[in-house]
Design a protein around this motif. Structure first.
Motif, PDB file in Angstrom:
ATOM      1  N   PRO A 149       0.813  -1.226   0.000  1.00 23.82           N
ATOM      2  CA  PRO A 149       0.000   0.000   0.000  1.00 23.82           C
ATOM      3  C   PRO A 149       0.842   1.270   0.000  1.00 23.82           C
ATOM      4  O   PRO A 149       0.470   2.270  -0.624  1.00 23.82           O
ATOM      5  CB  PRO A 149      -0.823  -0.111   1.294  1.00 23.82           C
ATOM      6  N   SER A 150       1.984   1.223   0.688  1.00 24.86           N
ATOM      7  CA  SER A 150       2.851   2.405   0.739  1.00 24.86           C
ATOM      8  C   SER A 150       3.439   2.716  -0.629  1.00 24.86           C
ATOM      9  O   SER A 150       3.543   3.886  -1.026  1.00 24.86           O
ATOM     10  CB  SER A 150       3.971   2.178   1.755  1.00 24.86           C
ATOM     11  N   GLU A 151       3.827   1.678  -1.368  1.00 25.63           N
ATOM     12  CA  GLU A 151       4.401   1.908  -2.694  1.00 25.63           C
ATOM     13  C   GLU A 151       3.342   2.403  -3.677  1.00 25.63           C
ATOM     14  O   GLU A 151       3.633   3.217  -4.549  1.00 25.63           O
ATOM     15  CB  GLU A 151       5.050   0.633  -3.223  1.00 25.63           C
ATOM     16  N   TRP A 152       2.096   1.933  -3.540  1.00 24.17           N
ATOM     17  CA  TRP A 152       1.047   2.470  -4.416  1.00 24.17           C
ATOM     18  C   TRP A 152       0.930   3.975  -4.224  1.00 24.17           C
ATOM     19  O   TRP A 152       0.864   4.739  -5.198  1.00 24.17           O
ATOM     20  CB  TRP A 152      -0.295   1.791  -4.133  1.00 24.17           C
ATOM     21  N   GLN A 153       0.943   4.412  -2.979  1.00 24.15           N
ATOM     22  CA  GLN A 153       0.885   5.845  -2.720  1.00 24.15           C
ATOM     23  C   GLN A 153       2.124   6.562  -3.250  1.00 24.15           C
ATOM     24  O   GLN A 153       2.029   7.662  -3.801  1.00 24.15           O
ATOM     25  CB  GLN A 153       0.743   6.102  -1.218  1.00 24.15           C
ATOM     26  N   GLN A 154       3.289   5.947  -3.087  1.00 20.69           N
ATOM     27  CA  GLN A 154       4.520   6.558  -3.586  1.00 20.69           C
ATOM     28  C   GLN A 154       4.471   6.717  -5.101  1.00 20.69           C
ATOM     29  O   GLN A 154       4.885   7.745  -5.643  1.00 20.69           O
ATOM     30  CB  GLN A 154       5.728   5.711  -3.186  1.00 20.69           C
ATOM     31  N   PHE A 155       3.944   5.707  -5.788  1.00 20.94           N
ATOM     32  CA  PHE A 155       3.887   5.772  -7.244  1.00 20.94           C
ATOM     33  C   PHE A 155       2.869   6.797  -7.729  1.00 20.94           C
ATOM     34  O   PHE A 155       2.994   7.311  -8.844  1.00 20.94           O
ATOM     35  CB  PHE A 155       3.573   4.393  -7.819  1.00 20.94           C
ATOM     36  N   LEU A 156       1.855   7.095  -6.914  1.00 18.34           N
ATOM     37  CA  LEU A 156       0.958   8.199  -7.267  1.00 18.34           C
ATOM     38  C   LEU A 156       1.745   9.500  -7.371  1.00 18.34           C
ATOM     39  O   LEU A 156       1.461  10.339  -8.230  1.00 18.34           O
ATOM     40  CB  LEU A 156      -0.154   8.338  -6.226  1.00 18.34           C
ATOM     41  N   LYS A 157       2.743   9.670  -6.497  1.00 16.70           N
ATOM     42  CA  LYS A 157       3.589  10.864  -6.555  1.00 16.70           C
ATOM     43  C   LYS A 157       4.441  10.883  -7.822  1.00 16.70           C
ATOM     44  O   LYS A 157       4.984  11.926  -8.204  1.00 16.70           O
ATOM     45  CB  LYS A 157       4.499  10.938  -5.333  1.00 16.70           C
ATOM     46  N   HIS A 158       4.574   9.723  -8.458  1.00 17.99           N
ATOM     47  CA  HIS A 158       5.321   9.623  -9.718  1.00 17.99           C
ATOM     48  C   HIS A 158       4.377   9.728 -10.917  1.00 17.99           C
ATOM     49  O   HIS A 158       4.745   9.368 -12.012  1.00 17.99           O
ATOM     50  CB  HIS A 158       6.089   8.307  -9.771  1.00 17.99           C
ATOM     51  N   ARG A 159       3.159  10.136 -10.679  1.00 22.05           N
ATOM     52  CA  ARG A 159       2.056  10.381 -11.618  1.00 22.05           C
ATOM     53  C   ARG A 159       1.435   9.114 -12.181  1.00 22.05           C
ATOM     54  O   ARG A 159       0.873   9.114 -13.283  1.00 22.05           O
ATOM     55  CB  ARG A 159       2.437  11.388 -12.714  1.00 22.05           C
ATOM     56  N   MET A 160       1.475   8.013 -11.428  1.00 23.85           N
ATOM     57  CA  MET A 160       0.783   6.794 -11.817  1.00 23.85           C
ATOM     58  C   MET A 160      -0.729   7.020 -11.753  1.00 23.85           C
ATOM     59  O   MET A 160      -1.224   7.747 -10.892  1.00 23.85           O
ATOM     60  CB  MET A 160       1.174   5.635 -10.894  1.00 23.85           C
ATOM     61  N   THR A 161      -1.488   6.343 -12.647  1.00 23.19           N
ATOM     62  CA  THR A 161      -2.940   6.469 -12.667  1.00 23.19           C
ATOM     63  C   THR A 161      -3.648   5.147 -12.388  1.00 23.19           C
ATOM     64  O   THR A 161      -4.882   5.102 -12.408  1.00 23.19           O
ATOM     65  CB  THR A 161      -3.418   7.009 -14.025  1.00 23.19           C
ATOM     66  N   LEU A 162      -2.920   4.066 -12.118  1.00 24.14           N
ATOM     67  CA  LEU A 162      -3.552   2.776 -11.839  1.00 24.14           C
ATOM     68  C   LEU A 162      -4.320   2.836 -10.523  1.00 24.14           C
ATOM     69  O   LEU A 162      -3.790   3.303  -9.511  1.00 24.14           O
ATOM     70  CB  LEU A 162      -2.502   1.668 -11.728  1.00 24.14           C
ATOM     71  N   ASP A 163      -5.559   2.339 -10.519  1.00 30.16           N
ATOM     72  CA  ASP A 163      -6.264   2.223  -9.246  1.00 30.16           C
ATOM     73  C   ASP A 163      -5.632   1.085  -8.438  1.00 30.16           C
ATOM     74  O   ASP A 163      -4.901   0.243  -8.963  1.00 30.16           O
ATOM     75  CB  ASP A 163      -7.763   2.004  -9.458  1.00 30.16           C
ATOM     76  N   TYR A 164      -5.934   1.074  -7.160  1.00 33.75           N
ATOM     77  CA  TYR A 164      -5.242   0.147  -6.253  1.00 33.75           C
ATOM     78  C   TYR A 164      -5.491  -1.326  -6.577  1.00 33.75           C
ATOM     79  O   TYR A 164      -4.537  -2.114  -6.638  1.00 33.75           O
ATOM     80  CB  TYR A 164      -5.623   0.467  -4.815  1.00 33.75           C
ATOM     81  N   PRO A 165      -6.751  -1.768  -6.821  1.00 36.59           N
ATOM     82  CA  PRO A 165      -6.936  -3.182  -7.171  1.00 36.59           C
ATOM     83  C   PRO A 165      -6.186  -3.593  -8.446  1.00 36.59           C
ATOM     84  O   PRO A 165      -5.620  -4.692  -8.514  1.00 36.59           O
ATOM     85  CB  PRO A 165      -8.458  -3.305  -7.348  1.00 36.59           C
TER      86      PRO A 165
END
Length: 368
Positions: free
Chosen positions: A128-144
């Protein structure tokens, strides 16, 4: 006389931000213990090591060496005083063998023998922490979708995740250059039950008394709740290809404001690992633990704690559009205040302030 260079390579999301804050804030205490810090902040190591070695956010070491800047690394290492040196940057775990070899050669020419430290954490906390980190890298994938891509190891974001979080592969890359006898693994305990565990293990490994250090007491790099993280994800999706340069457009245009506090942290339910993902994550964790033990690598802390319990999964919180809209509106309002005050401070030469400080001021009695 040759010295040791202790190179802490991450991994990310294993308590590195808090650890580094304490180390950098305690440079004088470390120096008194004979440990020199050639780079006194993440920004210094980013500019001094990562950028010269071709590292770029979300792409890893994808660019050529900047030879002129690489040449400065050895000089900086050589002139840093201390019986042994310590360099810490969590993105070094992404390095390919050619970059690893080049850095070790530079250290060797500077009279230093490289010893590599990898910090690791239970994978159900990392995901979960890396998903949030990758959002800061402008990722658009939803969590599931992100979870499914990690399971199948498909797509660039999954590749990037495993480049950072595949313990066995990371140790193999670095061990092929420095030798497994120069590798150490530090297990990051659960902060809720052992908040000082990482500092204690790291201090024992490096040979300093962690009780003498200035460790942070606040929650460094705290997580967003699921609703707020979804606001960030949808903002990335809405931006599309606008703000094309990550460093010069996206970071100052969006990331800086959200990270500094316009997007409130911890306001909604925490992001979990759902029950149907636990089994395959347990398999990954078992493989990582076996890789450390089979290679005879020194471990500091309980390796078995890296394997999540079979019942560690929790259903994902519900995402409600009305709550997402409310969080987005609050974020827009906070960004407006932050940007105006930042402009006024820039005009006056004052330092920037976080949104949390702004909100506290607004809540004081008598303020409009």
């Amino acid at each position: 006389m040759r010295r040791d260079l202790i190179l802490h390579i991450g991994a990310s999301k294993t308590g590195t931000s808090a650890l580094q804050r304490g180390l950098f804030d305690s440079a004088a205490q470390l120096e008194a213990a004979g440990i020199g810090l050639p780079y006194l902040s993440r920004d210094e190591s980013l500019k001094g090591i990562l950028r010269p070695f071709g590292w770029r956010t979300a792409r890893g070491f994808a660019e050529p060496f900047d030879e002129a800047r690489v040449a400065r690394i050895g000089r900086r290492l050589r002139r840093t005083p201390g019986d042994r040196l310590l360099v810490t940057n969590e993105d070094l775990c992404e390095a390919r063998v050619d970059r690893i070899q080049r850095f070790v050669d530079i250290a060797d020419d500077a009279g230093l023998d490289t010893r590599v430290v990898l910090s690791v954490r239970v994978i159900t906390s990392v995901v979960p922490s890396e998903w949030q980190q990758f959002l800061k890298h402008r990722m658009t994938l939803d969590y599931p979708t992100f979870l499914e891509r990690l399971r199948t190891r498909e797509g660039p974001w999954a590749e990037h995740f495993w480049q950072r979080q595949d313990v066995a592969a990371t140790l193999q890359r670095w061990g092929s250059v420095v030798g497994t006898d120069r590798l150490d693994v530090v297990v990051t305990p659960d902060r809720a039950t052992d908040p000082d565990g990482l500092y204690r293990h790291f201090g024992a490994l490096l040979g300093f008394d962690p009780t003498l250090m200035s460790w942070p007491t606040d929650d460094i790099n705290a997580s967003w709740g699921y609703t707020e993280a979804e606001v960030y994800r949808r903002a990335n999706a809405a931006l599309g290809n606008r703000l094309p340069s990550y460093e010069t457009d996206y970071v100052p245009g969006l990331r800086t404001w959200l990270v500094r506090g316009a997007l409130t942290r911890g306001a909604s339910a925490r992001i979990t690992v759902p029950p149907d993902a636990v089994a395959w994550l347990r398999d990954v964790a078992h493989d990582h633990v076996a890789a450390v033990r089979d290679a005879g690598i020194r471990a500091h802390g309980d390796l078995d704690a890296l394997v999540p319990d079979a019942d560690a999964g929790r259903p994902l919180p519900e995402l409600r559009d009305d709550e997402i809209a409310e969080a987005a509106i609050s974020t827009i309002a906070d960004m407006a205040v932050m940007q105006l005050r930042a402009r006024r401070r820039e005009e006056s030469g004052a330092a920037p302030r976080r949104a949390a400080d702004v909100r506290r001021e607004q809540q004081q009695p008598g303020r409009p």
